[in-house]
Motif scaffolding. Structure first.
Motif, PDB file in Angstrom:
ATOM      1  N   UNK A  30       0.784  -1.211  -0.051  1.00 22.35           N
ATOM      2  CA  UNK A  30      -0.051  -0.032  -0.117  1.00 22.35           C
ATOM      3  C   UNK A  30       0.890   1.178   0.164  1.00 22.35           C
ATOM      4  N   UNK A  33       2.165   2.060  -3.488  1.00 22.53           N
ATOM      5  CA  UNK A  33       1.116   2.491  -4.438  1.00 22.53           C
ATOM      6  C   UNK A  33       1.205   4.067  -4.097  1.00 22.53           C
ATOM      7  N   UNK A  34       1.246   4.410  -2.761  1.00 25.48           N
ATOM      8  CA  UNK A  34       0.987   5.765  -2.495  1.00 25.48           C
ATOM      9  C   UNK A  34       2.217   6.514  -2.917  1.00 25.48           C
ATOM     10  N   UNK A  35       3.196   6.076  -2.684  1.00 24.97           N
ATOM     11  CA  UNK A  35       4.533   6.974  -3.103  1.00 24.97           C
ATOM     12  C   UNK A  35       4.951   7.128  -4.560  1.00 24.97           C
ATOM     13  N   UNK A  37       2.261   7.488  -7.265  1.00 26.81           N
ATOM     14  CA  UNK A  37       1.010   7.362  -7.808  1.00 26.81           C
ATOM     15  C   UNK A  37       0.932   7.157  -9.556  1.00 26.81           C
ATOM     16  N   UNK A  38       0.027   6.625  -9.909  1.00 30.24           N
ATOM     17  CA  UNK A  38      -0.194   6.420 -11.355  1.00 30.24           C
ATOM     18  C   UNK A  38      -0.103   7.788 -11.835  1.00 30.24           C
TER      19      UNK A  38
ATOM     20  N   UNK B   7      -4.722  11.941  -6.813  1.00 25.69           N
ATOM     21  CA  UNK B   7      -5.317  10.599  -6.442  1.00 25.69           C
ATOM     22  C   UNK B   7      -4.179   9.521  -6.103  1.00 25.69           C
ATOM     23  N   UNK B   8      -4.267   8.882  -5.056  1.00 26.54           N
ATOM     24  CA  UNK B   8      -3.130   7.822  -4.813  1.00 26.54           C
ATOM     25  C   UNK B   8      -2.356   8.512  -3.600  1.00 26.54           C
ATOM     26  N   UNK B   9      -2.094   9.725  -3.298  1.00 27.17           N
ATOM     27  CA  UNK B   9      -1.266  10.198  -2.538  1.00 27.17           C
ATOM     28  C   UNK B   9      -1.746  10.185  -1.035  1.00 27.17           C
ATOM     29  N   UNK B  10      -3.023   9.878  -0.964  1.00 23.57           N
ATOM     30  CA  UNK B  10      -3.634   9.729   0.522  1.00 23.57           C
ATOM     31  C   UNK B  10      -3.359   8.280   0.859  1.00 23.57           C
ATOM     32  N   UNK B  11      -3.049   7.904   2.042  1.00 23.26           N
ATOM     33  CA  UNK B  11      -2.832   6.715   2.891  1.00 23.26           C
ATOM     34  C   UNK B  11      -3.414   6.934   4.081  1.00 23.26           C
ATOM     35  N   UNK B  57      -5.745   2.459   1.606  1.00 25.12           N
ATOM     36  CA  UNK B  57      -6.073   3.515   0.647  1.00 25.12           C
ATOM     37  C   UNK B  57      -6.751   4.503   0.920  1.00 25.12           C
TER      38      UNK B  57
END
Lengths: 754, 172
Positions: A30, A33-35, A37-38, B7-11, B57
């Motif tokens: 996880x 994926x955060x570090x 990003x797409x 988007x995707x930078x939040x955990x 996520x």
């Protein structure tokens, strides 16, 4: 658990055990994926240029930099008006800065500019487009001051009054009596075809009742557009909920729902609706002249209603509003209200937030509407989680919210429990935030909180969970315990401080509080798991509340009602191993060291089987309505007469035999519903102090409409009211009249309502 | 566009230690529910992993542990259904792992308890209340909240599920 259920449960063993036990790699996945990003596949230059042009255009348009108040006539013609502020009666103006400073000291913050509000909402993960807000009227002007409310209007004691919690604080109900007039909402006829509800004005003349005026609430449909055999229609449903009556006005609270739908006439000639967009529900008030029910004013407030109160001629309304979460249209971003066709938005300095409150996504709006000739409206809005319930004294309104769990991580266990936040608003003059306090546990109804002088007494209950960890990693044991507290807070200049509490001794292990009633310097608390201790708690010294006595009885009370000075009537359940039913008990609280039951309880058994040759019947009595709505309890404290309705089903089962053996099948044609209205009288000197009289009994047939059941029957009793010695038993389709002679009720005429 | 890039930078704001506690608290619950859909431990482990990643996520904030649990159950059900309908599962791919899974599945069929087989072959709307009530000890009120249906509907579905199990047993 029977054998069949056990086998279902045991079949879980067929599930193979997992081999996975490592959370680390999931966490790392996880995190990766955060570090990383797409990436966006394509950089859209045109879109960037388009937004830049729009932003520049809007900046040019609004460099004037001032905000105007704008009213929008509902028919589309715009009018510009300004909200005027007036000085208070004591010639002290309260300006914005003073209000902000005072409230900051009380743990509330306010907003100096609209951008502050927008940034605050964005920080709380609300995505609002800034471009939608530029022309919304937010003022940083002096707040509107309205004149003090008139003295409380009290009814004559010789006519019916609603069973309310606090004297002089009226609560809305479906019926009110003023003088010789009864104003009654027959709201409970409900089928999916018939949306009509009625407001009746009934007048009593020499014991006889006449129907003076009727207002019908219906569903309206407006044709907007037609294509082929499809029509776009706008549908408005108006459902009156409850009402108040003052010397001048009848105020009806209506749930108004408005939406668009596509209507189609099918091949089978039936009409089909496909509900689409623009769905909105508001809290709507219709204000009628009390003399002739002519419509004087309409007030529409954004949001869904939590509760209302009437003190004197001031109507207080509490709403939760969060439509802006689903709608970026500028009209929805702030709580708005309409006075007739004119829309108003709040002043910026009427909006606050709690500095340490989590999850602030809803406006909790409190309105004070003066029911005089001008209908002045004051408003105050707090950004906080939605409010569950309110309690109101004559001076303050308490907004109650049970939220989240408090998690405390100790070395070897994790502790969680519910908490309740109470925000207090002073209503004696202008609406003013008085502070807030948190208390451990839940306040399960409004009777669990009480104000006396500068002290607030609160009863809470809840369950505390402990998860014990092995090696700080694996949960090997969890346990929970129930707690019951009495906490007393004191109002200070800086808000509220805890003054004292009782955290042990209320309830045996595993018992939770089921009801509580404050009565001056005493609170009686009922807990339950298997038996029902009722506790006498002396709260005459707010710095040292003491449990002085308790009494164990079977079952438990869900509602307690004070009777005379030294008694409490407990209404609730009987539950011992031999029988189940509803129970009424009289408790003597004259001696705080020795709370006693007076004589025998009265029990109404709620399940009665009867055998008739090979068949049998089951009489099952529903939970009385007033258990969850105390306003449905008829109360005449002067005479010691109480009343409520019972509904029951008499099921008929026929014995049948087939290849699998004998079974019982319900015979619908022999099954019917019965409704009764019971009168309770108290004689504290008798061994059987509770007497029950059946005032009226009738069959109440379910009505089937197109194969569906109606929610209620027209024949069910709704309320009993009285004017002098004349008593009126109201149901949706008629009124039965009785004349009281001592404890006897003599039946009189019947008035048909439709 | 700006929002998409973000988007995707939040955990979820949890340390690894805190997440480990959550993992052990909920992994059996998620795994068991997933298993009743996919019927093998490999796919159930995959789904469990996916659910926890979604949990990390997600930025949904929970008022209580109960709400957190209900959210995880809902996501597990949705992930399980998605898993069953994804296209790669429908392709016939012969490889060692696939053959091994199939053989194990066949041998297990013979040993499978009748009750379990019937429960997991029920239509989802009856299976879900049965699994949540009997396997995971949820109350009716909780089941209604998880499945986003009314209390009466939850009671009816549970009762209907029990009836269907009885009918299937009688037919065998």
């Amino acid at each position: 658990m029977n054998d069949f259920d056990k086998k279902i449960k045991d079949s879980k063993e067929c599930i193979e055990k997992s081999n996975q036990n490592d959370s680390h790699h999931i966490y790392e996945m996880a995190k990766n994926k955060v570090e990383k990003p797409a990436l966006i596949k394509r950089f859209n230059y045109r879109l960037v240029i388009k937004y830049a042009i729009i932003v520049m255009f809007l900046l040019v348009m609004f460099t004037g930099g001032f905000f105007i108040s704008k009213s929008l006539n509902k028919n589309g013609n715009e009018q510009i008006i300004y909200r005027n502020s007036e000085r208070s009666n004591n010639n002290q103006s309260v300006n914005y800065e003073e209000v902000a400073t005072n409230n900051k000291a009380l743990n509330f913050g306010s907003f100096e500019t609209k951008d502050d509000l927008i940034n605050y909402l964005n920080d709380n993960k609300i995505n609002i487009s800034t471009s939608s807000l530029n022309d919304v009227q937010i003022m940083s002007d002096e707040i509107t001051i309205s004149p003090k409310a008139d003295a409380a209007i009290s009814n004559s004691s010789s006519s019916y009054q609603t069973n309310t919690q606090v004297e002089n604080v009226d609560e809305a109900d479906i019926v009110k009596v003023v003088g010789n007039h009864i104003f009654y909402l027959a709201t409970n006829v409900h089928t999916y075809k018939d949306y009509a509800r009625y407001l009746y004005m009934l007048t009593e003349n020499d014991g006889e009742l006449f129907k003076e005026k009727t207002i019908e609430y219906n569903r309206t449909e407006e044709l907007l557009e037609t294509i082929d055999n499809y029509s776009l229609v706008r549908i408005v449903t108006m459902i009156p909920n409850d009402l108040y009556v003052t010397n001048k006005y009848v105020v009806v609270r209506v749930t108004k729902t408005e939406y668009k739908s596509i209507k189609q006439i099918g091949l089978d000639s039936k009409t089909y609706y496909n509900n689409t967009y623009d769905y909105g529900t508001t809290c709507y008030f219709e204000i009628y002249d009390v003399n002739d029910l002519s419509l004087v004013k309409t007030i529409e407030l954004a949001g869904s209603n939590v509760s209302t109160r009437l003190i004197g001629n001031s109507l207080y309304v509490v709403n939760n509003y969060n439509d802006y979460l689903r709608n970026n249209n500028r009209f929805y971003f702030y709580p708005y209200f309409f006075l007739d066709d004119v829309i108003y938005y709040p002043y910026l300095n009427h909006i606050y937030y709690c500095e340490d409150s989590p999850q602030m996504k809803t406006y909790v709006s409190l309105y004070k509407i003066i029911l005089d000739d001008e209908f002045t409206v004051q408003d105050l809005h707090i950004l906080t989680p939605t409010v569950d319930n309110i309690y109101s004294s004559e001076k303050n309104i308490y907004l109650i919210r049970t939220y989240g769990n408090d998690v405390i991580n100790e070395d070897d266990y994790q502790l969680t429990y519910p908490k309740t936040r109470v925000v207090v608003v002073n209503i004696e003059g202008d609406l003013t935030l008085a502070g807030n306090f948190d208390v451990k546990g839940k306040i399960n109804d409004k009777y669990w909180i009480d104000e006396k002088d500068e002290y607030i007494r609160v009863v809470t209950t809840g369950r505390e969970y402990r998860n014990y960890y092995f090696d700080k990693k694996y949960v090997y044991r969890n346990e929970s315990t129930i707690f019951n507290f009495l906490t007393i807070f004191k109002k200070t200049d800086n808000g509220f401080e805890e003054s004292s509490s009782i955290e042990e001794g209320i309830g045996k292990p595993g018992e939770s509080i089921r009801s509580a009633r404050f009565n001056g310097d005493v609170v009686t608390i009922v807990t339950y798991r298997n038996i029902d201790p009722i506790y006498y708690v002396d709260i005459s010294n707010p710095l040292n509340p003491v449990i002085t006595s308790s009494l164990e009885v079977t079952g438990y009370s869900v509602y307690q009602h004070p009777y005379k000075d030294n008694y409490v009537i407990g209404f609730g359940y009987e539950n011992d191993n031999a029988s189940n039913g509803y129970k009424i008990t009289l408790f003597d609280i004259s001696d705080k060291e020795d709370i006693k039951q007076v004589g025998n309880s009265a029990v109404i058994y709620n399940y009665v089987p009867t055998y008739i040759e090979n068949d049998y019947k089951e009489l099952i009595i529903d939970i009385p309505q007033f258990f969850y709505n105390p306003k449905a309890l008829f109360v005449d404290n002067n005479l010691g007469i109480y009343g409520f309705r019972l509904q029951m089903q008499d099921y008929y089962y026929e014995k049948k035999t087939d290849s699998s053996g004998i079974y019982y099948s319900r015979n619908l044609s022999k099954t019917h519903s019965i409704t009764k209205y019971l009168i309770i009288t108290i004689d504290e000197n008798s061994d059987n102090p509770i007497s029950i009289l059946e005032l009226d009994v009738r069959d109440a047939l379910y009505r089937n409409y197109d194969g569906t059941y109606s929610a209620y029957s027209e024949d069910y009793y709704q309320r009993l009211v009285f004017i002098g010695d004349n008593y009126y038993l109201l149901s949706n389709n008629k009124v039965n009249t009785f004349t009281r002679n001592g404890n006897d009720f003599i039946e009189g005429k019947e008035l048909l309502l439709k | 566009m700006f929002v998409l890039y973000m988007k995707g930078l939040n955990m979820r704001n949890l340390t690894e230690t805190e997440f480990d506690k959550k993992y052990h608290m909920y992994k059996d619950l998620i795994y068991n529910i997933a298993y009743t859909y996919v019927h093998n431990k490999f796919d159930s482990d995959d789904i469990t992993q996916d659910v926890f990643i979604k949990y990390l996520e997600s930025t949904v904030e929970f008022n209580s542990l109960d709400n957190e649990k209900y959210w995880l159950i809902r996501v597990t059900i949705n992930q399980s259904k998605n898993y069953l309908s994804t296209s790669w599962k429908k392709k016939t791919i012969l490889n060692d792992e696939m053959v091994e899974r199939t053989m194990e599945k066949e041998s297990r069929e013979k040993e499978k308890n009748d009750y379990y087989r019937i429960i997991t072959s029920l239509p989802n709307k009856y299976k879900e209340p049965i699994v949540l009530f009997y396997y995971e000890d949820l109350k009716i009120e909780e089941i209604a909240k998880v499945l986003n249906i009314s209390l009466n509907c939850a009671k009816k579905r549970l009762e209907r599920g029990r009836q269907k199990i009885k009918e299937e047993l009688n037919n065998e």
